[in-house]
Design a protein around this motif. Structure first.
Motif: not given
Length: 419
Positions: A194-201, A269-283
């Protein structure tokens, strides 16, 4: 703290010895009575049954220590009390079923009465702020991510599916209550597709996988004929991901790199990031989405999968130090969909489109992971983990499951394209 658990069980001394304080204990007891008053669970405390009656039962074994923990730190005390064995579900009661009524108090329709008005002005007495380690600059970000993802590749392999995918699966409609571990891999591959399809990979696509985990998404993209750069900042995870890529036969199409997302170069052409933003921090959310935007080739598409919470609760809790941050994901913070939209509107030229919600899929995924973790505990314990670690992970998985079941937490797939 998490990085030391396996090799230094003595570090649990702090968990087993709460600081006694009669004033805080009394305040905590009042708060427990207040919470029990309109929660569909029963709390057995000091020989009394608190609550509406009926529902799952929570048995407090050591009332003094339980209340001391709550009074000392409202953000971590409840979970720490479970680690220490101060309370348990009543026999025959599932831990997630017990935690569900408490999670429902945090759902959108009950946000107004989480804490009595008289106590709201005193929350600072029992709530800690984020420690300096929560700032995810390059050095601390690697330390924080490694503390969780480098605990033990072997441990994760015991309870994850064979694809080693550590994010929500996507199950067939109507199967959430009955899905088993045997169905988990197919559900994970469905999510990856589903992720790959959404990004058109497709064949020939240049793909960047930010926070690649153990390589399942990168391998799946390579199977379509894509060229993949997969990056993580967890050293042991990177080694295992590279080994899995080589074993899959796609080592010529996937390059795994130990690299911070801020240091990545090139166009994709496609940048993917699955459940990684949770570790980034608001700043660093503007930095994160800015990096995604810069890496997109003209006409490129980004897809992220993110665990989110209601915006009002994110604003109310973003500066507090929680049990999950202390014991599971140091430096982590869940965004809201609104926060993601605001950051991109203010700091990037990316449009945000929510594609699907996977909250109930995640609840099912966590239920299966927890069952498998407990089933495989004898093998996991051989890696040097103790019973307090087992209770910590059991609580983490059940606590998260209850959050998704209640609707307090959600998991969303989002497509990002240039405006």
């Amino acid at each position: 703290m998490t990085g030391d658990l396996k090799t230094a069980p003595a570090s649990w001394a702090k968990v087993s010895q709460p600081r006694a304080n009669p004033v805080r204990r009394a305040a905590a007891a009042a708060a427990v009575r207040y919470v029990a008053r309109d929660t569909a669970a029963t709390i057995e405390l000091d020989g009394k049954q608190l609550g509406q009656g009926g529902g799952p039962v929570m048995k407090v074994h050591r009332a003094g220590q339980f209340l001391d923990r709550l009074g000392s730190d409202a953000g971590t005390g409840f979970g720490e009390a479970y680690l220490a064995g101060d309370w348990d579900p009543a026999p025959g009661t599932d831990l997630a079923d017990l935690l569900l009524p408490f999670a429902q108090r945090f759902s959108a329709e009950k946000q107004t009465n989480l804490v009595p008005k008289w106590a709201q002005s005193l929350r600072w007495l029992a709530t800690r702020s984020q420690p300096v380690e929560a700032d995810n600059d390059r050095t601390r970000a690697q330390e924080n991510v490694s503390a969780h993802y480098d605990l033990s590749n072997a441990m994760f392999a015991e309870f994850l599916d064979p694809s080693m995918t550590y994010s929500s699966a996507m199950f067939e409609p109507g199967s959430h209550d009955t899905a088993t571990y045997g169905e988990l891999e197919a559900a994970q591959l469905r999510k990856l597709d589903a992720v790959l399809d959404a990004a058109g990979v497709q064949s020939g696509s240049r793909v960047l996988d930010i926070g690649c985990g153990w390589g399942s998404l990168a391998i799946r993209a390579a199977q379509r004929g894509a060229w993949v750069t997969a990056i993580t900042i967890a050293p042991q995870q990177a080694l295992q991901a590279q080994a899995r890529v080589e074993a899959s036969g796609y080592g010529n199409r996937v390059k795994v790199a130990l690299r911070d997302y801020r240091d990545q170069i090139g166009e994709f052409d496609a940048v993917l990031s699955v459940e990684m933003i949770e570790a980034v921090g608001e700043k660093y959310w503007p930095v994160y989405f800015g990096a995604i935007e810069r890496r997109l080739a003209p006409g490129g598409v980004a897809v992220i999968q993110a665990i989110v919470m209601p915006h009002e609760r994110m604003l109310a809790t973003r500066n507090t130090f929680t049990w999950v941050q202390k014991y599971i994901f140091p430096g982590g913070l869940l965004p809201s969909v609104q926060a993601i939209e605001q950051v991109n509107a203010q700091h990037t030229g990316l449009d945000v489109q929510v594609l699907r919600h996977l909250g109930q899929d995640y609840a099912t995924t966590l239920r299966i992971w927890r069952g498998r973790f407990l089933e495989r505990w004898p093998a996991i314990a051989q890696g040097g983990f103790d019973d307090t670690f087992r209770r910590m992970w059991e609580f983490y998985l059940a606590y998260s499951e209850a959050g998704f079941r209640s609707g307090y937490l959600d998991d969303v797939q989002i497509r990002l394209t240039r405006r």
